[in-house]
Design a protein around this motif. Sequence first.
Motif, PDB file in Angstrom:
ATOM      1  N   PHE A 142      -3.624  17.279  50.434  1.00  0.00           N
ATOM      2  CA  PHE A 142      -3.228  18.501  49.742  1.00  0.00           C
ATOM      3  C   PHE A 142      -1.804  18.379  49.217  1.00  0.00           C
ATOM      4  O   PHE A 142      -0.941  17.787  49.872  1.00  0.00           O
ATOM      5  CB  PHE A 142      -3.312  19.716  50.672  1.00  0.00           C
ATOM      6  CG  PHE A 142      -4.717  20.132  50.988  1.00  0.00           C
ATOM      7  CD1 PHE A 142      -5.359  21.096  50.248  1.00  0.00           C
ATOM      8  CD2 PHE A 142      -5.405  19.518  52.028  1.00  0.00           C
ATOM      9  CE1 PHE A 142      -6.662  21.466  50.527  1.00  0.00           C
ATOM     10  CE2 PHE A 142      -6.701  19.875  52.325  1.00  0.00           C
ATOM     11  CZ  PHE A 142      -7.335  20.849  51.572  1.00  0.00           C
ATOM     12  N   SER A 182      -5.924  19.528  45.648  1.00  0.00           N
ATOM     13  CA  SER A 182      -6.541  18.727  46.701  1.00  0.00           C
ATOM     14  C   SER A 182      -7.252  17.514  46.117  1.00  0.00           C
ATOM     15  O   SER A 182      -7.739  17.547  44.984  1.00  0.00           O
ATOM     16  CB  SER A 182      -7.544  19.589  47.479  1.00  0.00           C
ATOM     17  OG  SER A 182      -8.192  18.841  48.477  1.00  0.00           O
ATOM     18  N   LEU A 239      -3.336  22.257  56.297  1.00  0.00           N
ATOM     19  CA  LEU A 239      -2.767  23.185  55.312  1.00  0.00           C
ATOM     20  C   LEU A 239      -1.514  23.860  55.853  1.00  0.00           C
ATOM     21  O   LEU A 239      -0.523  24.015  55.123  1.00  0.00           O
ATOM     22  CB  LEU A 239      -3.804  24.224  54.893  1.00  0.00           C
ATOM     23  CG  LEU A 239      -4.893  23.668  53.984  1.00  0.00           C
ATOM     24  CD1 LEU A 239      -6.135  23.320  54.786  1.00  0.00           C
ATOM     25  CD2 LEU A 239      -5.234  24.622  52.874  1.00  0.00           C
TER      26      LEU A 239
END
Length: 203
Positions: free
Chosen positions: A25, A78, A143
């Motif tokens: 990410f 992503s 995340l």
Amino acid sequence: MISNRYPAGRLRTAPAPVTEEDRVFMFLDIRSSTRLAESLGSVRYFHLLRDFVQDLSPVITACEGQIYQYAGDQIVVSWPMEGKSCCLNCFFEAADTLDSRRHLYMDRYGVCPEFKAAIHGGTVCRGHIGAGRQEWIYAGDVLNTTSRIEELCNELNTNILISEVVASQLPPEVAYILTSVGVFQLRGRQAAVELFTVARDGQ
């Protein structure tokens, strides 16, 4: 006594499947966005933000990135874990794109936005969530950690930080120079993480 407002049958629906995936990410957002919004006013700042997203979206797509979310002035992108070198290409291609359009931003807004980014990867869960309006989301420590790393860009005065997880798995032929900036205990996380800045080879 608490009454049951929902028919029993509605609670027996099989949940949508949840899958685990290994992904990278990139959290990318505009620097000094609060100051920009204050100086430009909400409407002009919104137009700048829209131009920023429209200019960078083709770059992200060309670098095989998937735009996962827009969150205010932030774009979350992503890639599958095997595409980890693409995320570095994406960052520098995005910087070049904004630089090539600097005169347009200066003419239109009197300022050209700059951005910072954090890159981290690992195993996340993917599934649908919500009632009535459903959407699929990624969830997991990856995340949260990426968000914490992004917060350090200002403190360390750098536009890009990547984690040791990503740095250690880059192919040897990648045309970037990585420099460690230290090991950090990120807010809300027990395990420390080594972080790196990145520069293009020859710069």
